[in-house]
Design an enzyme around this catalytic site. Structure first.
Site, PDB file in Angstrom:
ATOM      1  N   LEU A 134       0.860  -1.172   0.000  1.00 10.81           N
ATOM      2  CA  LEU A 134       0.000   0.000   0.000  1.00 10.81           C
ATOM      3  C   LEU A 134       0.902   1.229   0.000  1.00 10.81           C
ATOM      4  O   LEU A 134       1.971   1.219   0.612  1.00 10.81           O
ATOM      5  CB  LEU A 134      -0.911   0.042   1.238  1.00 10.81           C
ATOM      6  CG  LEU A 134      -2.024  -1.005   1.360  1.00 10.81           C
ATOM      7  CD1 LEU A 134      -2.753  -0.829   2.692  1.00 10.81           C
ATOM      8  CD2 LEU A 134      -3.009  -0.903   0.206  1.00 10.81           C
ATOM      9  N   ASP A 135       0.471   2.306  -0.652  1.00  6.72           N
ATOM     10  CA  ASP A 135       1.220   3.554  -0.595  1.00  6.72           C
ATOM     11  C   ASP A 135       1.324   4.034   0.849  1.00  6.72           C
ATOM     12  O   ASP A 135       0.449   3.739   1.680  1.00  6.72           O
ATOM     13  CB  ASP A 135       0.522   4.647  -1.415  1.00  6.72           C
ATOM     14  CG  ASP A 135       0.537   4.367  -2.907  1.00  6.72           C
ATOM     15  OD1 ASP A 135       1.321   3.499  -3.330  1.00  6.72           O
ATOM     16  OD2 ASP A 135      -0.228   5.022  -3.636  1.00  6.72           O
ATOM     17  N   ARG A 136       2.350   4.808   1.128  1.00  4.41           N
ATOM     18  CA  ARG A 136       2.557   5.331   2.480  1.00  4.41           C
ATOM     19  C   ARG A 136       1.303   6.030   3.023  1.00  4.41           C
ATOM     20  O   ARG A 136       0.902   5.828   4.178  1.00  4.41           O
ATOM     21  CB  ARG A 136       3.723   6.334   2.470  1.00  4.41           C
ATOM     22  CG  ARG A 136       3.980   6.977   3.840  1.00  4.41           C
ATOM     23  CD  ARG A 136       4.856   8.209   3.696  1.00  4.41           C
ATOM     24  NE  ARG A 136       6.204   7.862   3.295  1.00  4.41           N
ATOM     25  CZ  ARG A 136       7.218   7.666   4.150  1.00  4.41           C
ATOM     26  NH1 ARG A 136       7.014   7.782   5.448  1.00  4.41           N
ATOM     27  NH2 ARG A 136       8.410   7.366   3.698  1.00  4.41           N
ATOM     28  N   ARG A 169      -4.706   6.492  -7.989  1.00  3.73           N
ATOM     29  CA  ARG A 169      -4.504   7.944  -7.962  1.00  3.73           C
ATOM     30  C   ARG A 169      -4.303   8.498  -9.370  1.00  3.73           C
ATOM     31  O   ARG A 169      -4.866   9.528  -9.745  1.00  3.73           O
ATOM     32  CB  ARG A 169      -3.316   8.273  -7.061  1.00  3.73           C
ATOM     33  CG  ARG A 169      -3.532   7.828  -5.613  1.00  3.73           C
ATOM     34  CD  ARG A 169      -2.237   7.691  -4.829  1.00  3.73           C
ATOM     35  NE  ARG A 169      -1.595   8.974  -4.621  1.00  3.73           N
ATOM     36  CZ  ARG A 169      -0.415   9.127  -3.996  1.00  3.73           C
ATOM     37  NH1 ARG A 169       0.228   8.044  -3.544  1.00  3.73           N
ATOM     38  NH2 ARG A 169       0.104  10.312  -3.824  1.00  3.73           N
TER      39      ARG A 169
END
Length: 329
Positions: free
Chosen positions: A139-141, A245
């Site tokens: 997962l992205d930060r 995104r």
């Protein structure tokens, strides 16, 4: 480990490379150490010498020679009781093979040059070596929500296989600028990493571009706050970096609170908000039997977005995509 051992390849590890099989069990071994073991013939697969890229078959016998000991955890900065308690507080689900964590927004999954506090480090709370849970996706930060791990090498291999074969059904919640039309559908846009100014972004690209990767995202609108914003369910069918995104930005509806993929429409709406993207749930086959269905409660960051625009969790169906599947039959 000072003795020679014979270990059988687990059914869930069928097709795994030999070097990766070793790294899952003894992560402290580096590339140079492993290659030396393979070149010298100390490692044998079913009695024969093998190379690093040898593909293993379920049931094969691996001769494992004496290996260097793992470094003392104290030398790497042993986890404090507070860190261990924090790691355990993130657990959404745990059994002998699977661990599901509720990753907070702002906490990186893996470390880097300037990142010393991350999920991978916190996994020491469960042990080291073969006892250490293995990441099977990322997962992205700044994305919160469900993060799945395998607690054994075999479980990690099976879970990774489910993701690779698209048998993992992931649902994200997002708040985006504007109202997408149509209100549901599929985004199919190739993506490529590009240097833009002093940072790297993922942008749409032509399929013939050598850096382009196919990317597919299914989406459904759940609720709207007038013409300004929409609460959406997003389901990635591929796993590209920043896919959700970049795709939402590409169709003109950036996710709010995103400093990388914003535009003139989303920036004022994002005031006071962090990234409004949450990994709500994952459904996939359990490594041994049955089905896993894990759901993460809303993060504080997403709660702030819901409060700002008047959304309520009970507006969402358990599976917002079910109605799309029904209409397509």
């Amino acid at each position: 480990m000072k003795e020679v051992r014979t270990i059988y390849v687990d059914a869930g590890e069928d097709g795994v490379r030999l070097d990766r099989w070793f790294k899952r069990r003894w992560p402290h071994l580096n590339h140079i150490q492993l290659n030396k073991l393979f070149r010298s013939g100390q490692v044998r697969v079913d009695g024969s010498r093998a190379k690093a890229d040898t593909k293993l078959a379920a049931g094969s016998q691996i001769r494992v020679p004496p290996l260097p000991d793992a470094p003392d955890p104290a030398d790497k900065g042993k986890l404090s009781p507070r860190d261990i308690a924090f790691a355990k507080s993130l657990v959404l689900y745990e059994d002998e093979e699977v661990l599901a964590l509720n990753k907070p927004a702002g906490l990186a999954v893996q470390g880097g040059t300037k990142t010393t506090h991350h999920i991978d480090k916190l996994l020491s709370a469960w042990g080291e070596g073969v006892d250490r849970p293995k990441l099977v996706h990322r997962l992205d930060r700044d994305t919160s929500g469900v993060l799945l791990l395998g607690k054994t090498p075999g479980a990690a291999a099976r879970l990774s296989g489910a993701f690779a074969k698209r048998r993992a059904q992931k649902t994200y919640w997002a708040i985006v600028a504007g109202n997408p039309h149509p209100t549901e559908g599929v985004i199919e846009l190739h993506l490529a990493k590009r240097g833009v100014g002093d940072r790297e972004l993922v942008v749409p690209a032509e399929p013939k571009d050598q850096d382009a990767q196919p990317a597919e995202t299914e989406y459904v609108s759940i609720s709207r706050a007038g013409p300004r914003v929409t609460w959406m369910a997003l389901r990635p069918h591929t796993g590209r970096t920043h896919q959700l995104r970049a795709h939402m930005k590409a169709i003109g509806h950036p996710i709010l609170g995103d400093p990388k993929y914003s535009d003139d429409k989303s920036t004022p709406l994002s005031e006071g908000l962090k990234l409004q993207l949450h990994a709500r749930s994952i459904i996939l086959p359990h490594p041994t039997v049955g089905t896993l269905a894990i759901e993460a409660p809303l993060s504080p960051e997403m709660k702030a977005g819901f409060a700002k625009f008047g959304f309520s969790e009970d507006e969402a169906e358990y599976d917002p995509f079910a109605r799309r599947q029904t209409r397509r039959r």
